[in-house]
Design a protein around this motif. Structure first.
Motif, PDB file in Angstrom:
ATOM      1  N   LEU A  77       0.830  -1.214   0.000  1.00 40.63           N
ATOM      2  CA  LEU A  77       0.000   0.000   0.000  1.00 40.63           C
ATOM      3  C   LEU A  77       0.863   1.262   0.000  1.00 40.63           C
ATOM      4  O   LEU A  77       0.641   2.168  -0.812  1.00 40.63           O
ATOM      5  N   ALA A  78       1.845   1.337   0.876  1.00 42.95           N
ATOM      6  CA  ALA A  78       2.686   2.534   0.922  1.00 42.95           C
ATOM      7  C   ALA A  78       3.491   2.685  -0.364  1.00 42.95           C
ATOM      8  O   ALA A  78       3.738   3.802  -0.829  1.00 42.95           O
ATOM      9  N   ARG A  79       3.876   1.567  -0.972  1.00 35.41           N
ATOM     10  CA  ARG A  79       4.633   1.641  -2.226  1.00 35.41           C
ATOM     11  C   ARG A  79       3.745   2.133  -3.361  1.00 35.41           C
ATOM     12  O   ARG A  79       4.214   2.768  -4.314  1.00 35.41           O
ATOM     13  N   THR A  80       2.444   1.857  -3.250  1.00 35.45           N
ATOM     14  CA  THR A  80       1.485   2.409  -4.213  1.00 35.45           C
ATOM     15  C   THR A  80       1.262   3.895  -3.933  1.00 35.45           C
ATOM     16  O   THR A  80       1.215   4.712  -4.861  1.00 35.45           O
ATOM     17  N   PHE A  81       1.144   4.250  -2.664  1.00 34.57           N
ATOM     18  CA  PHE A  81       0.995   5.667  -2.301  1.00 34.57           C
ATOM     19  C   PHE A  81       2.184   6.499  -2.791  1.00 34.57           C
ATOM     20  O   PHE A  81       2.019   7.641  -3.221  1.00 34.57           O
ATOM     21  N   GLN A  82       3.394   5.941  -2.729  1.00 38.95           N
ATOM     22  CA  GLN A  82       4.568   6.677  -3.215  1.00 38.95           C
ATOM     23  C   GLN A  82       4.401   7.042  -4.688  1.00 38.95           C
ATOM     24  O   GLN A  82       4.699   8.162  -5.102  1.00 38.95           O
ATOM     25  N   ALA A  83       3.922   6.072  -5.476  1.00 38.83           N
ATOM     26  CA  ALA A  83       3.729   6.328  -6.904  1.00 38.83           C
ATOM     27  C   ALA A  83       2.611   7.345  -7.117  1.00 38.83           C
ATOM     28  O   ALA A  83       2.704   8.229  -7.978  1.00 38.83           O
ATOM     29  N   ILE A  84       1.555   7.228  -6.310  1.00 34.92           N
ATOM     30  CA  ILE A  84       0.440   8.171  -6.408  1.00 34.92           C
ATOM     31  C   ILE A  84       0.916   9.592  -6.077  1.00 34.92           C
ATOM     32  O   ILE A  84       0.487  10.568  -6.689  1.00 34.92           O
ATOM     33  N   GLN A  85       1.819   9.686  -5.137  1.00 36.30           N
ATOM     34  CA  GLN A  85       2.340  10.999  -4.787  1.00 36.30           C
ATOM     35  C   GLN A  85       3.100  11.619  -5.968  1.00 36.30           C
ATOM     36  O   GLN A  85       2.932  12.796  -6.273  1.00 36.30           O
ATOM     37  N   LEU A  86       3.900  10.813  -6.650  1.00 36.48           N
ATOM     38  CA  LEU A  86       4.599  11.333  -7.828  1.00 36.48           C
ATOM     39  C   LEU A  86       3.610  11.795  -8.887  1.00 36.48           C
ATOM     40  O   LEU A  86       3.770  12.851  -9.494  1.00 36.48           O
ATOM     41  N   LEU A  87       2.590  10.988  -9.114  1.00 35.77           N
ATOM     42  CA  LEU A  87       1.622  11.318 -10.160  1.00 35.77           C
ATOM     43  C   LEU A  87       0.906  12.629  -9.879  1.00 35.77           C
ATOM     44  O   LEU A  87       0.538  13.360 -10.791  1.00 35.77           O
ATOM     45  N   ASN A  88       0.677  12.919  -8.616  1.00 31.68           N
ATOM     46  CA  ASN A  88      -0.128  14.090  -8.276  1.00 31.68           C
ATOM     47  C   ASN A  88       0.671  15.337  -7.909  1.00 31.68           C
ATOM     48  O   ASN A  88       0.104  16.434  -7.863  1.00 31.68           O
ATOM     49  N   TYR A  89       1.977  15.179  -7.652  1.00 30.93           N
ATOM     50  CA  TYR A  89       2.735  16.332  -7.141  1.00 30.93           C
ATOM     51  C   TYR A  89       4.059  16.606  -7.837  1.00 30.93           C
ATOM     52  O   TYR A  89       4.741  17.561  -7.473  1.00 30.93           O
TER      53      TYR A  89
END
Ligand SMILES: [Zn+2]
Length: 266
Positions: A77-89
């Motif tokens: 989950l956190a490894r997915t959140f890391q990617a989501i953070q890149l995509l959004n910021y």
């Protein structure tokens, strides 16, 4: 790290294709994430917002996948959140609202993934795929597998999410057919860089591989310092060039450099 992962590996093997997340026992972990992504912040409001935005569900992310420990970077989950953070910021001019699609794909890519994914689910998988999206039915979803979580670095994971979001937008792969099959000889190939969708109701224009390259290219070109490094931009270059060189039936005839310059190759 090791004990978490081997525990994850063990569950998947025992349970086979379980209908819910079973991270506590999966297999095949390379674990090469180089520990970049120092800017990952993990606050409850941030988690709550993106948990809803991407339609995560507890039943798809518990049992070791990370629901129990959303900030633990050893968990899927956190490894997915890391990617989501890149995509959004990662854009130097990041979008402040989820309905903002102005500018380039580095700016609106996060919003695109939020809009197109019906739900994001964690699964063990069989090791052959990083992710899989089904669309056009009554229950559309995107599944992320162990190779996505542990064999991809965070930049590659972000690119994979863009790729899968393009499928969730009803764009199927159009390549590896006819007399000009792609170098990878893969069902994940598209016909051309600028023209790669097929299927009933599909959009036109760039396909999943083309979207992935375009995001990686803009990331290399202008991702901000808080969400990139020279190492991460080199990851983007390598992943974009791998796709450009192997995943199109018609050779796009260019590569990119780690600062987003274009190199003509044929
Ligand atoms: Zn695909």
């Amino acid at each position: 790290m090791k004990s978490t992962i081997s525990a994850i590996l063990a569950s998947c093997l025992l349970l086979g294709v379980a209908s819910e997340a079973r991270a506590d026992t999966c297999d095949t972990v390379r674990g090469t994430d180089p520990g970049v992504m120092t800017s990952f912040w993990c606050t409850q409001p941030w988690i709550d917002f993106y948990w809803d935005a991407y339609d995560f569900d507890k039943g798809d992310w518990d049992d070791g996948f990370g629901w129990e420990a959303a900030c633990d970077r050893r968990r899927p989950l956190a490894r997915t959140f890391q990617a989501i953070q890149l995509l959004n910021y990662a854009s130097p001019n990041e979008a402040l609202k989820t309905n903002d699609f102005n500018g380039n794909i580095l700016r609106w890519g996060g919003n695109y993934t939020i809009r197109e994914f019906d739900e994001l689910d964690a699964r063990c998988g069989d090791g052959s795929k990083r992710a899989y999206t089904t669309w056009g039915g009554f229950d559309d979803y995107t599944e992320l597998y162990i190779p996505f979580f542990y064999n991809e670095n965070v930049v590659e994971r972000a690119g994979t999410l863009i790729h899968e979001a393009r499928h969730a937008d009803w764009c199927g792969h159009s390549g590896n057919d006819g007399s000009n099959k792609c170098p990878a000889k893969s069902a994940s190939c598209d016909e051309k860089y600028l023209d790669g969708c097929s299927g009933i109701g599909s959009p036109s224009g760039r396909g999943a591989a083309g979207y992935q390259v375009l995001w990686l290219w803009w990331y290399a070109f202008e991702a901000d310092a808080q969400h990139s490094s020279s190492t991460m931009k080199a990851f983007a270059r390598d992943e974009a060039n791998r796709i450009l060189n192997t995943m199109f039936d018609v050779n796009p005839c260019f590569n990119i450099t780690s600062n987003g310059s274009k190199i003509i190759t044929c």
